[in-house]
Design an enzyme around this catalytic site. Structure first.
Site: not given
Length: 167
Positions: A104, A127, A135-136, A162
């Site tokens: 963040y 979101n 946002c993950h 990812e």
């Protein structure tokens, strides 16, 4: 008129609410369309009906799940907020690369307001188009997962997906 469609993913159902032109207004790992509709700003709501044709997002999500981690980048989203920072933060969120999550604190810095850590967290929380606006990929300042509207197991799976096979 808005359209919604739900499809299976390795971490459960994923539902998309999109315009007739294919712009996504809400998305999440749920089958609860009314829940998704509550995430859409009142200026962007409209009647919604089930329809498998939600534009290019269905194929893009499938391609993403099959390993093309940039497949969602071209999907058009429509979210509304009165705050200039929030809109900018959502634009910045799209630039966070797969496999390279940020905290963040870093997200606030990237958004141009290093002291606005809470505002950056609020951009994640508000979101409405999960996965497409990633946002993950934003973690607590200490690097732990933190919250995720669709559950930490989903967030953890997405981040591992990812990160690639070595993760």
């Amino acid at each position: 008129m808005l359209r919604h469609s739900t499809f299976d993913t390795p971490v459960g159902p994923f539902t998309v609410v999109a315009t007739e032109a294919g712009a996504v207004r809400a998305a999440g790992f749920t089958t609860d369309v009314p829940e998704l509709m509550r995430l859409i700003h009142p200026r962007l709501t409209a009647p919604v009906e089930a329809d498998d044709d939600v534009g290019p997002v269905r194929d893009a999500v499938r391609d993403y799940l099959d390993g093309d981690l940039t497949a969602l980048d071209a999907i058009v989203v429509e979210q509304y907020t009165r705050g200039e920072f929030m809109q900018h933060a959502w634009d910045v969120m799209r630039e966070i690369k797969p496999g390279a999550p940020v905290t963040y604190t870093r997200y606030a810095e990237l958004s141009g307001r290093p002291a606005a850590i809470r505002a950056a967290a609020a951009a994640c929380a508000r979101n409405a188009v999960a996965l497409i606006l990633p946002c993950h990929r934003v973690l607590r300042t200490d690097g732990t997962l933190g919250g995720y509207r669709w559950g930490l197991p989903v967030k953890e799976w997405l981040l591992k997906h990812e990160a690639g096979p070595a993760a």
